[in-house]
Design an enzyme around this catalytic site. Sequence first.
Site, PDB file in Angstrom:
ATOM      1  N   ARG A  75      17.005 -14.311 -15.044  1.00  0.00           N
ATOM      2  CA  ARG A  75      16.983 -12.957 -15.468  1.00  0.00           C
ATOM      3  C   ARG A  75      17.232 -12.779 -17.155  1.00  0.00           C
ATOM      4  NH1 ARG A  75      21.430  -9.162 -16.502  1.00  0.00           N
ATOM      5  NH2 ARG A  75      20.484  -7.183 -17.136  1.00  0.00           N
ATOM      6  N   HIS A 119      18.911  -5.773 -24.327  1.00  0.00           N
ATOM      7  CA  HIS A 119      20.258  -6.958 -24.406  1.00  0.00           C
ATOM      8  C   HIS A 119      20.692  -6.748 -25.079  1.00  0.00           C
ATOM      9  CE1 HIS A 119      22.613  -8.717 -20.962  1.00  0.00           C
ATOM     10  NE2 HIS A 119      23.287  -8.656 -21.853  1.00  0.00           N
ATOM     11  N   GLU A 164      23.621  -2.321 -19.377  1.00  0.00           N
ATOM     12  CA  GLU A 164      24.858  -2.134 -19.911  1.00  0.00           C
ATOM     13  C   GLU A 164      24.906  -1.032 -20.846  1.00  0.00           C
ATOM     14  OE1 GLU A 164      27.780  -4.833 -19.587  1.00  0.00           O
ATOM     15  OE2 GLU A 164      27.421  -5.882 -17.899  1.00  0.00           O
ATOM     16  N   ASN A 288      25.513  -4.637 -12.635  1.00  0.00           N
ATOM     17  CA  ASN A 288      26.446  -5.922 -13.342  1.00  0.00           C
ATOM     18  C   ASN A 288      28.033  -5.456 -12.923  1.00  0.00           C
ATOM     19  OD1 ASN A 288      24.553  -6.940 -14.872  1.00  0.00           O
ATOM     20  ND2 ASN A 288      25.118  -6.435 -16.577  1.00  0.00           N
ATOM     21  N   TYR A 290      31.660  -7.097 -13.263  1.00  0.00           N
ATOM     22  CA  TYR A 290      32.282  -8.358 -13.242  1.00  0.00           C
ATOM     23  C   TYR A 290      34.236  -7.244 -12.493  1.00  0.00           C
ATOM     24  CZ  TYR A 290      28.984 -10.383 -16.402  1.00  0.00           C
ATOM     25  OH  TYR A 290      28.417 -11.129 -17.113  1.00  0.00           O
ATOM     26  N   GLU A 357      24.272  -9.227 -12.861  1.00  0.00           N
ATOM     27  CA  GLU A 357      25.609 -10.499 -13.537  1.00  0.00           C
ATOM     28  C   GLU A 357      26.580  -9.860 -12.347  1.00  0.00           C
ATOM     29  OE1 GLU A 357      26.616  -9.455 -17.743  1.00  0.00           O
ATOM     30  OE2 GLU A 357      24.265  -9.014 -17.991  1.00  0.00           O
TER      31      GLU A 357
HETATM   32  C1  FCB Z   1      27.827  -8.023 -20.167  1.00  0.00           C
HETATM   33  C2  FCB Z   1      26.734  -8.199 -20.698  1.00  0.00           C
HETATM   34  C3  FCB Z   1      26.858  -9.678 -20.630  1.00  0.00           C
HETATM   35  C4  FCB Z   1      27.795 -10.929 -20.749  1.00  0.00           C
HETATM   36  C5  FCB Z   1      28.957 -10.315 -19.384  1.00  0.00           C
HETATM   37  C6  FCB Z   1      29.755 -11.771 -19.598  1.00  0.00           C
HETATM   38  O1  FCB Z   1      28.680  -6.990 -19.856  1.00  0.00           O
HETATM   39  O2  FCB Z   1      26.022  -7.344 -19.997  1.00  0.00           O
HETATM   40  O3  FCB Z   1      25.585 -10.061 -22.070  1.00  0.00           O
HETATM   41  O4  FCB Z   1      28.249 -10.943 -21.802  1.00  0.00           O
HETATM   42  O5  FCB Z   1      28.845  -9.147 -19.404  1.00  0.00           O
END
Ligand code: FCB
Length: 444
Positions: A75, A119, A164, A288, A290, A357
Amino acid sequence: MNTFDPGFLWGAATSSYQIEGASAEDGREPSIWDVFAAQPGNVRDGDTGDVACDHYHRYRDDVALMAELGLRAYRFSVAWPRVQPRGSGAVNQRGLDFYRRLVDELLSRRIEPWPTLYHWDLPQPLEDAGGWAARDTALRFADYAAAVHDALADRVTNWTTLNEPWCSAFLGYATGEHAPGRREPAAAIRAVHHLLLGHGMAASAMSGSRVGITLNPTQVSPATGSAEDLDAARRIDGVANRIFLDPLFRAAYPADVVEDLTEVTGFEHVRDGDLKVIAAPLDFLGVNYYTPAIVSGDGPAHPPAKPSPYVGAETVRFVDGGRPRTTMGWEVDESGLSDLLVRLARDYPVTALYVTENGAAYDDEAHDADRIAYLDGHLRACHDAVAKGVPLRGYFAWSLLDNFEWAYGYSQRFGLVHVDFATQRRTPKDSARWYAEVIRRGGL
Ligand code: FCB
């Protein structure tokens, strides 16, 4: 053994401004990120993406590295200011050719190309004309998407419009932590709409291909069962998640979010027919993830002086979950990922989900046991979600390479592969070898 379906797609992700460098080559002109990063105080240590990982020149070696790791998909994002440097009008053939070469190189190694069209690197001339707060930017985006699609649709199957849009709108236009650095909450809400509209218009310009969008939905939970905390969770869910998901999947902005935002905007920028364009069927939803959020309604009665990205929910307090954190300060909690995937599949008619992500920033160089533990936990969470019936079809680790982490510059290392920014030398970390083995075995 947590085995995934043999068709499960295993990949890694990057984005144009974070890795390419070559910021003024072959006709590329500045994006909002070039202009923002050049301004002192916006990016840690004054770092910029001028050189980044020099991927523009080293893409062949980088693809060879991906092949060595056994990646099935890659990607990446296409830089609008390379392809259409002024944001409108003539296409720059040399810019487009770079992506053709990259895609051909991937295909020659049997790695599926997964381009994202946006992006975050908006051509600066479009920001000068109002940026995403202006409706015309949506139309420009659809034109640009059609140009890239025309050039590559013969060899690319899966297309993602935006990455995002929450960050583009709220970090770009409400808090100003990201380019273009504006602090205008009402502009952020207009940006949400024009990003969604641009997505819908681009999707219809790309008919015949599989088209999706990548969001960064927040898995929100209330700190307690109190009415205040439940309402705080509703508000954050509204302005982080449902403000995107409801237009996309239900052709409507959620009534409670519109009400929460009455002091900011009356939504006059929404025109008849827009929501129908936005809600065109999606072939897949990219997620995405985290870290999750725990919220409380016992925050200050008045919004703090520092601008919040949660427009209309500024008084909500984010609570410490007491878990270990990465160097980004993000808490590690993989249960948020399975809960999020289950929720998305339950509340919206998604036919296919991809984690586009997921990953962690840590300081260690070659031996990154903490990154392996993070990825392992989150892949188990993916497996749990699949076991609960979620149509999760693939996973992309963020990121292939250490790279330019936006406002944090080069201080945050997310790569499976270590990059020495002085020499551009790439060294796979233990996590890269570990991930290669997961792919080879089809699971954990
Ligand atoms: C996301 C982004 C990516 C990267 C990660 C850590 O928000 O899409 O570009 O910075 O976080």
